[in-house]
Write a protein that holds these residues in place. Structure first.
Motif, PDB file in Angstrom:
ATOM      1  N   THR A 102       0.835  -1.202   0.000  1.00 56.57           N
ATOM      2  CA  THR A 102       0.000   0.000   0.000  1.00 56.57           C
ATOM      3  C   THR A 102       0.867   1.248   0.000  1.00 56.57           C
ATOM      4  O   THR A 102       2.089   1.188   0.155  1.00 56.57           O
ATOM      5  CB  THR A 102      -0.906   0.047   1.248  1.00 56.57           C
ATOM      6  OG1 THR A 102      -0.084   0.036   2.429  1.00 56.57           O
ATOM      7  CG2 THR A 102      -1.848  -1.146   1.302  1.00 56.57           C
ATOM      8  N   ASN A 103       0.221   2.406  -0.172  1.00 58.45           N
ATOM      9  CA  ASN A 103       0.852   3.693   0.116  1.00 58.45           C
ATOM     10  C   ASN A 103      -0.205   4.629   0.673  1.00 58.45           C
ATOM     11  O   ASN A 103      -1.396   4.289   0.764  1.00 58.45           O
ATOM     12  CB  ASN A 103       1.569   4.281  -1.108  1.00 58.45           C
ATOM     13  CG  ASN A 103       0.620   4.740  -2.196  1.00 58.45           C
ATOM     14  OD1 ASN A 103      -0.610   4.626  -2.084  1.00 58.45           O
ATOM     15  ND2 ASN A 103       1.163   5.253  -3.284  1.00 58.45           N
ATOM     16  N   ALA A 117       1.189  -0.298  -9.689  1.00 56.08           N
ATOM     17  CA  ALA A 117       2.110  -1.224  -9.017  1.00 56.08           C
ATOM     18  C   ALA A 117       1.610  -2.651  -9.142  1.00 56.08           C
ATOM     19  O   ALA A 117       0.412  -2.897  -9.342  1.00 56.08           O
ATOM     20  CB  ALA A 117       2.268  -0.853  -7.548  1.00 56.08           C
ATOM     21  N   ASP A 118       2.543  -3.585  -9.009  1.00 60.22           N
ATOM     22  CA  ASP A 118       2.214  -4.997  -8.899  1.00 60.22           C
ATOM     23  C   ASP A 118       3.013  -5.553  -7.730  1.00 60.22           C
ATOM     24  O   ASP A 118       4.090  -5.037  -7.382  1.00 60.22           O
ATOM     25  CB  ASP A 118       2.556  -5.732 -10.194  1.00 60.22           C
ATOM     26  CG  ASP A 118       1.921  -7.111 -10.256  1.00 60.22           C
ATOM     27  OD1 ASP A 118       0.948  -7.344  -9.519  1.00 60.22           O
ATOM     28  OD2 ASP A 118       2.389  -7.944 -11.054  1.00 60.22           O
ATOM     29  N   SER A 166       6.762  -0.973  -9.675  1.00 54.79           N
ATOM     30  CA  SER A 166       6.189   0.312  -9.279  1.00 54.79           C
ATOM     31  C   SER A 166       6.390   1.353 -10.378  1.00 54.79           C
ATOM     32  O   SER A 166       7.484   1.473 -10.933  1.00 54.79           O
ATOM     33  CB  SER A 166       6.835   0.817  -7.978  1.00 54.79           C
ATOM     34  OG  SER A 166       6.305   2.085  -7.616  1.00 54.79           O
ATOM     35  N   SER A 167       5.323   2.049 -10.696  1.00 51.40           N
ATOM     36  CA  SER A 167       5.429   3.218 -11.577  1.00 51.40           C
ATOM     37  C   SER A 167       5.442   4.494 -10.751  1.00 51.40           C
ATOM     38  O   SER A 167       5.340   5.596 -11.290  1.00 51.40           O
ATOM     39  CB  SER A 167       4.258   3.245 -12.564  1.00 51.40           C
ATOM     40  OG  SER A 167       3.017   3.361 -11.881  1.00 51.40           O
ATOM     41  N   ILE A 168       5.561   4.326  -9.428  1.00 49.37           N
ATOM     42  CA  ILE A 168       5.568   5.438  -8.480  1.00 49.37           C
ATOM     43  C   ILE A 168       6.940   5.517  -7.826  1.00 49.37           C
ATOM     44  O   ILE A 168       7.485   4.505  -7.386  1.00 49.37           O
ATOM     45  CB  ILE A 168       4.502   5.229  -7.387  1.00 49.37           C
ATOM     46  CG1 ILE A 168       3.124   5.053  -8.005  1.00 49.37           C
ATOM     47  CG2 ILE A 168       4.509   6.379  -6.395  1.00 49.37           C
ATOM     48  CD1 ILE A 168       2.091   4.540  -7.022  1.00 49.37           C
ATOM     49  N   MET A 169       7.493   6.709  -7.745  1.00 47.14           N
ATOM     50  CA  MET A 169       8.727   6.924  -6.992  1.00 47.14           C
ATOM     51  C   MET A 169       8.349   7.547  -5.658  1.00 47.14           C
ATOM     52  O   MET A 169       7.734   8.610  -5.613  1.00 47.14           O
ATOM     53  CB  MET A 169       9.685   7.839  -7.754  1.00 47.14           C
ATOM     54  CG  MET A 169      11.030   8.013  -7.055  1.00 47.14           C
ATOM     55  SD  MET A 169      12.276   8.829  -8.097  1.00 47.14           S
ATOM     56  CE  MET A 169      11.495  10.433  -8.363  1.00 47.14           C
ATOM     57  N   GLY A 170       8.682   6.863  -4.573  1.00 51.26           N
ATOM     58  CA  GLY A 170       8.305   7.356  -3.254  1.00 51.26           C
ATOM     59  C   GLY A 170       8.226   6.229  -2.255  1.00 51.26           C
ATOM     60  O   GLY A 170       8.880   5.192  -2.413  1.00 51.26           O
ATOM     61  N   PHE A 198       9.211   1.569   2.974  1.00 54.08           N
ATOM     62  CA  PHE A 198      10.477   1.654   2.244  1.00 54.08           C
ATOM     63  C   PHE A 198      10.320   2.610   1.065  1.00 54.08           C
ATOM     64  O   PHE A 198       9.211   2.879   0.590  1.00 54.08           O
ATOM     65  CB  PHE A 198      10.913   0.269   1.751  1.00 54.08           C
ATOM     66  CG  PHE A 198       9.977  -0.360   0.756  1.00 54.08           C
ATOM     67  CD1 PHE A 198      10.219  -0.290  -0.607  1.00 54.08           C
ATOM     68  CD2 PHE A 198       8.832  -1.023   1.183  1.00 54.08           C
ATOM     69  CE1 PHE A 198       9.353  -0.864  -1.537  1.00 54.08           C
ATOM     70  CE2 PHE A 198       7.965  -1.602   0.269  1.00 54.08           C
ATOM     71  CZ  PHE A 198       8.219  -1.520  -1.089  1.00 54.08           C
ATOM     72  N   SER A 199      11.435   3.127   0.611  1.00 54.69           N
ATOM     73  CA  SER A 199      11.452   4.017  -0.551  1.00 54.69           C
ATOM     74  C   SER A 199      11.772   3.221  -1.803  1.00 54.69           C
ATOM     75  O   SER A 199      12.575   2.281  -1.770  1.00 54.69           O
ATOM     76  CB  SER A 199      12.502   5.123  -0.378  1.00 54.69           C
ATOM     77  OG  SER A 199      12.133   6.007   0.666  1.00 54.69           O
ATOM     78  N   THR A 200      11.147   3.597  -2.915  1.00 58.42           N
ATOM     79  CA  THR A 200      11.374   2.880  -4.157  1.00 58.42           C
ATOM     80  C   THR A 200      11.548   3.839  -5.314  1.00 58.42           C
ATOM     81  O   THR A 200      11.005   4.951  -5.305  1.00 58.42           O
ATOM     82  CB  THR A 200      10.206   1.918  -4.461  1.00 58.42           C
ATOM     83  OG1 THR A 200      10.518   1.167  -5.644  1.00 58.42           O
ATOM     84  CG2 THR A 200       8.909   2.678  -4.703  1.00 58.42           C
ATOM     85  N   LEU A 201      12.293   3.390  -6.293  1.00 62.04           N
ATOM     86  CA  LEU A 201      12.361   4.063  -7.576  1.00 62.04           C
ATOM     87  C   LEU A 201      11.343   3.414  -8.507  1.00 62.04           C
ATOM     88  O   LEU A 201      10.715   2.415  -8.172  1.00 62.04           O
ATOM     89  CB  LEU A 201      13.769   3.954  -8.158  1.00 62.04           C
ATOM     90  CG  LEU A 201      14.899   4.563  -7.326  1.00 62.04           C
ATOM     91  CD1 LEU A 201      16.247   4.241  -7.966  1.00 62.04           C
ATOM     92  CD2 LEU A 201      14.712   6.069  -7.183  1.00 62.04           C
ATOM     93  N   ILE A 202      11.176   3.973  -9.686  1.00 56.15           N
ATOM     94  CA  ILE A 202      10.304   3.365 -10.692  1.00 56.15           C
ATOM     95  C   ILE A 202      11.029   2.171 -11.312  1.00 56.15           C
ATOM     96  O   ILE A 202      12.206   2.253 -11.648  1.00 56.15           O
ATOM     97  CB  ILE A 202       9.929   4.393 -11.772  1.00 56.15           C
ATOM     98  CG1 ILE A 202       9.085   5.517 -11.164  1.00 56.15           C
ATOM     99  CG2 ILE A 202       9.184   3.740 -12.922  1.00 56.15           C
ATOM    100  CD1 ILE A 202       8.833   6.682 -12.109  1.00 56.15           C
TER     101      ILE A 202
END
Length: 276
Positions: free
Chosen positions: A62-63, A98-99, A130-134, A172-176
């Motif tokens: 989730t976010n 996201a998947d 993820s297509s989201i950075m954050g 956690f933080s993620t890149l795309i």
């Protein structure tokens, strides 16, 4: 377009896997169970799932903006630790943001059946796209069987952190991109033996003072150092050190806990937390 259909037995077994408790009413419409949406139940009466041994955990990705993806890992009779047509289900990757999936034999699974009896030494790789950075969050939705009371650990291979999901969710933080080797689910936390821990404590130190992080090793060179915040965001990286001491001056941050992941010259990896 060529269409593929699966036998009714397959969908019936997935339905049994997804049941959280017994007995269950199955005449509601629609039934939303997170990652599979049944428009209408094929059953018009209440039925009880078989009272077989089963140990299952539902995990959420989730976010704070409303992203939601759920997967299931279940230890049930009849399943194996390989690919099972009757118990495993591939992710449809239908969410554009996201998947989230477990991985077995290079397959990305939204449902993964595992063999019984439940083995506390088992480990299951997790992956995500993820297509989201954050910031994203992994948490336990619920569990049953032996997993109700068992600790469930999420190992973050990027930061070196092993987090007990029974205590709290893991942010956690993620890149795309797609990341298939960052996380592993485990049921036993691997700790160093007492003598091994004492030896490393005596020969390797990490100290944070005056916004400078100092690493010292008395018997082995430092090969690589990475510093993360607690969400997994990389703040510093040095991959070619070749010395026994390193001072890090280039991190600009307010007061927070940082994770210092160090690879020694012999390949040993040590993770320490410091108050910066």
């Amino acid at each position: 377009m060529k269409k593929h259909f699966t036998s009714p037995k397959y969908f019936f077994m997935l339905w049994i896997l997804l049941l959280a408790s017994n007995p269950v009413k199955c005449n509601v419409s629609p039934v939303n169970i997170g990652f599979l949406n049944f428009i209408k139940s094929p059953f018009s009466k209440t039925f009880t799932a078989p009272e077989d041994e089963k140990h299952r955990v539902w995990l959420n990705l989730t976010n704070d903006q409303g992203l939601f993806k759920q997967i299931l890992i279940g230890y049930i009779p009849g399943a194996t630790n390989g690919w099972d047509h009757n118990y495993d289900a591939l992710t449809m990757d239908a969410n554009k943001y996201a998947d989230f999936y477990s991985i077995n034999e290079d397959r990305k699974l939204v449902i993964q059946g595992r063999a019984v009896p439940f083995n506390p030494a088992d480990s299951i790789p997790l992956g995500y796209r993820s297509s989201i950075m954050g910031d994203l969050k992994i948490s336990i939705d619920h569990a049953d069987g032996n997993l109700t009371d068992a600790d469930i650990y999420l190992q973050d291979n990027q930061t070196g952190i092993t987090h007990n999901l029974k205590s709290s969710s893991y942010t956690f933080s993620t890149l795309i991109g797609t990341f298939n080797d960052r996380f592993v689910i485990k049921y036993a936390s691997k700790n160093l033996g007492l003598n091994e821990f004492k030896t490393i404590s005596d020969t390797f130190t990490v100290v944070s003072k005056g916004k400078i992080i100092t690493l010292r090793s008395t018997d082995k060179t430092l090969r690589e150092v990475n510093v993360f915040d607690v969400t997994g965001k990389l703040l510093y990286s040095n991959q070619k050190i070749g010395a026994r001491q390193l001072e890090i001056h280039s991190i600009y941050s307010g007061t927070q806990v940082l994770v210092v992941k160090t690879t020694l010259g012999n390949g040993d990896i040590i993770t320490r937390k410091v108050l910066f």
